[in-house]
Design an enzyme around this catalytic site. Structure first.
Site, PDB file in Angstrom:
ATOM      1  N   VAL A   1      27.154  46.203  -6.233  1.00 24.97           N
ATOM      2  CA  VAL A   1      27.999  46.964  -5.309  1.00 24.97           C
ATOM      3  C   VAL A   1      27.491  46.754  -3.875  1.00 24.97           C
ATOM      4  O   VAL A   1      26.349  46.349  -3.661  1.00 24.97           O
ATOM      5  CB  VAL A   1      28.030  48.473  -5.653  1.00 24.97           C
ATOM      6  CG1 VAL A   1      28.594  48.699  -7.052  1.00 24.97           C
ATOM      7  CG2 VAL A   1      26.666  49.096  -5.527  1.00 24.97           C
TER       8      VAL A   1
ATOM      9  N   THR B   1      26.055  42.605  -1.454  1.00 26.04           N
ATOM     10  CA  THR B   1      25.848  43.489  -2.605  1.00 26.04           C
ATOM     11  C   THR B   1      24.373  43.653  -2.962  1.00 26.04           C
ATOM     12  O   THR B   1      23.524  42.839  -2.595  1.00 26.04           O
ATOM     13  CB  THR B   1      26.617  42.968  -3.831  1.00 26.04           C
ATOM     14  OG1 THR B   1      26.130  41.677  -4.188  1.00 26.04           O
ATOM     15  CG2 THR B   1      28.108  42.883  -3.550  1.00 26.04           C
ATOM     16  N   ASP B   2      24.104  44.728  -3.707  1.00 28.97           N
ATOM     17  CA  ASP B   2      22.742  44.990  -4.180  1.00 28.97           C
ATOM     18  C   ASP B   2      22.616  44.514  -5.632  1.00 28.97           C
ATOM     19  O   ASP B   2      23.507  43.856  -6.154  1.00 28.97           O
ATOM     20  CB  ASP B   2      22.384  46.467  -4.021  1.00 28.97           C
ATOM     21  CG  ASP B   2      23.292  47.392  -4.822  1.00 28.97           C
ATOM     22  OD1 ASP B   2      23.994  46.924  -5.755  1.00 28.97           O
ATOM     23  OD2 ASP B   2      23.294  48.600  -4.533  1.00 28.97           O
ATOM     24  N   MET B   3      21.523  44.867  -6.265  1.00 28.77           N
ATOM     25  CA  MET B   3      21.278  44.396  -7.627  1.00 28.77           C
ATOM     26  C   MET B   3      22.272  44.958  -8.636  1.00 28.77           C
ATOM     27  O   MET B   3      22.453  44.401  -9.717  1.00 28.77           O
ATOM     28  CB  MET B   3      19.842  44.715  -8.042  1.00 28.77           C
ATOM     29  CG  MET B   3      18.833  43.899  -7.237  1.00 28.77           C
ATOM     30  SD  MET B   3      17.139  44.159  -7.746  1.00 28.77           S
ATOM     31  CE  MET B   3      17.164  43.449  -9.373  1.00 28.77           C
TER      32      MET B   3
END
Length: 130
Positions: free
Chosen positions: A20, A15-17
């Site tokens: 997601v 996931t990203d920040m």
């Protein structure tokens, strides 16, 4: 040909920040599914490379339909066919609970490590004709 199914789970590292799945990870997911297909066909890619033959992705067309999040259980559904003596095409869909969230059309070619196109290995051609 029956679609190939490859289950996976989204982990924190995917996931990203925003929490997601980072967009490039979908490409990793579909790559893993294609690798599983080759292995299930009984093709040893290390042995192929020792004979100077590799698969190279030459085109990816992708549609991001929805976001996956940490903990989601996903499944990559893949159909594939030989499109020519050297080209192998894949239509892949990442689903969450049966709902498509990502779709891709991938073209791979069989080449020498020096970049010269060569015929798909015989065991793959034989399987794809069934």
């Amino acid at each position: 040909m029956t679609p190939h199914r490859f289950p996976l789970t989204v982990y924190y590292e995917d996931t990203d920040m925003a929490g997601v799945v980072y967009y490039a990870n979908y490409l990793r997911y579909i790559e893993r599914a294609r690798s599983e297909i080759v292995e299930q066909m009984g093709v040893d890619q290390n042995a192929m490379r020792a004979k100077d033959i590799v698969f190279v992705v030459t085109r990816v067309e992708a549609d991001y339909l929805s976001s996956a999040r940490m903990g989601d259980r996903l499944e990559v559904i893949t159909t594939h066919r030989a499109a020519s003596p050297v080209r192998w095409t894949f239509d892949q869909e990442v689903q969450r609970e049966g709902t498509p969230i990502f779709r891709a059309h991938v073209v791979a070619v069989s080449m020498t490590t020096g970049g010269k196109p060569v015929r798909l290995p015989a065991e793959i051609r034989a399987t794809l004709k069934k």
